[in-house]
Design an enzyme around this catalytic site. Sequence first.
Site, PDB file in Angstrom:
ATOM      1  N   CYS A 105     -84.627  51.861  96.449  1.00  0.00           N
ATOM      2  CA  CYS A 105     -85.805  52.700  96.219  1.00  0.00           C
ATOM      3  C   CYS A 105     -86.719  52.574  97.429  1.00  0.00           C
ATOM      4  CB  CYS A 105     -86.528  52.225  94.958  1.00  0.00           C
ATOM      5  SG  CYS A 105     -88.009  53.170  94.569  1.00  0.00           S
ATOM      6  N   HIS A 147     -83.414  57.885  87.883  1.00  0.00           N
ATOM      7  CA  HIS A 147     -84.213  57.009  88.741  1.00  0.00           C
ATOM      8  C   HIS A 147     -85.539  57.682  89.123  1.00  0.00           C
ATOM      9  CE1 HIS A 147     -84.630  54.057  92.240  1.00  0.00           C
ATOM     10  NE2 HIS A 147     -85.555  54.966  92.481  1.00  0.00           N
ATOM     11  N   GLU A 148     -85.443  58.931  89.589  1.00  0.00           N
ATOM     12  CA  GLU A 148     -86.670  59.612  90.064  1.00  0.00           C
ATOM     13  C   GLU A 148     -87.628  59.894  88.919  1.00  0.00           C
ATOM     14  OE1 GLU A 148     -87.274  59.459  93.065  1.00  0.00           O
ATOM     15  OE2 GLU A 148     -85.237  58.983  93.667  1.00  0.00           O
ATOM     16  N   HIS A 151     -89.909  57.169  87.741  1.00  0.00           N
ATOM     17  CA  HIS A 151     -91.145  56.981  88.515  1.00  0.00           C
ATOM     18  C   HIS A 151     -92.326  57.698  87.867  1.00  0.00           C
ATOM     19  CE1 HIS A 151     -89.900  54.781  92.080  1.00  0.00           C
ATOM     20  NE2 HIS A 151     -88.878  55.593  92.285  1.00  0.00           N
TER      21      HIS A 151
HETATM   22 NI    NI Z   1     -87.325  55.113  93.620  1.00  0.00          NI
END
Ligand code: NI
Length: 184
Positions: A105, A147-148, A151
Site C-alpha cells: 500500500c 483493498h481500495e 480505505h
Molecule cells: Ni492502499
Amino acid sequence: MALLKIARMGTPVLATRAREVEDPTDPEIRRIVADMTETLADSGGVGLAAPQVHVPLRIVLFHVPGSRAGGADGAGGGGAVPLTVLINPVLTPIGAETDGAWEGCLSLPGLTGWVPRHIKLHYRAVDLDNQPMEVTCEGFHARVVQHECDHLDGVLYPMRMTDMSNFGFVDEIKKAMAAQGQPD
Ligand code: NI
C-alpha cells in the site's frame, strides 16, 4: 494537474470513514481525480483512494495491468482492466470463499503483508458523468477493489490480516523467501 502528497498510516484521514460524493459531475471532483491519476501513475501502484491523498471522499482509482491479470497473486483470472474511477462504490462479496496474497500500500511504504480477501465480488458505483456501473469480478481485480474501497472506511490492509507473522518489510521478506528457495 499536480502530484499529491500521500498520507501514511497513522494519519487520521486514513482511519476515518470518507463521505459520499454528492455531485460526481462537480468540476472539483474531476480535478481531484485528474490529480489522483497523475499521482498513481507516478507511484507505480495499481490503485489509489482519495483519503490517501488527504481527500475524505468516497473515490477510488485502480487498474489491473495485464501482468497481474493472470491470477498468480489473486486466485483466478479476470483479465486486464484499464484505469477505472469508482465514485461512491458499494461492494458485495459473492460467496464466502477467500484466498490470500501479498499486498502492499502506498500508505505503508516498504511494507507487505499476506491478506485474505473474498475471491469473487460484485460492486456498483458511478463514474465522473454520474453513470452507474455494475461489475462482477474475481481474482486480482476483486482484491484491488476490496483493498481500495477499504480505505474509504478507514481500513488498512494489516487490519484484514489473520497472521501478523506474515507482515514485514518487502526487501526482508524477499530475502527470507529466497533463502527458503521460494523466490517471489
Ligand atoms: Ni492502499
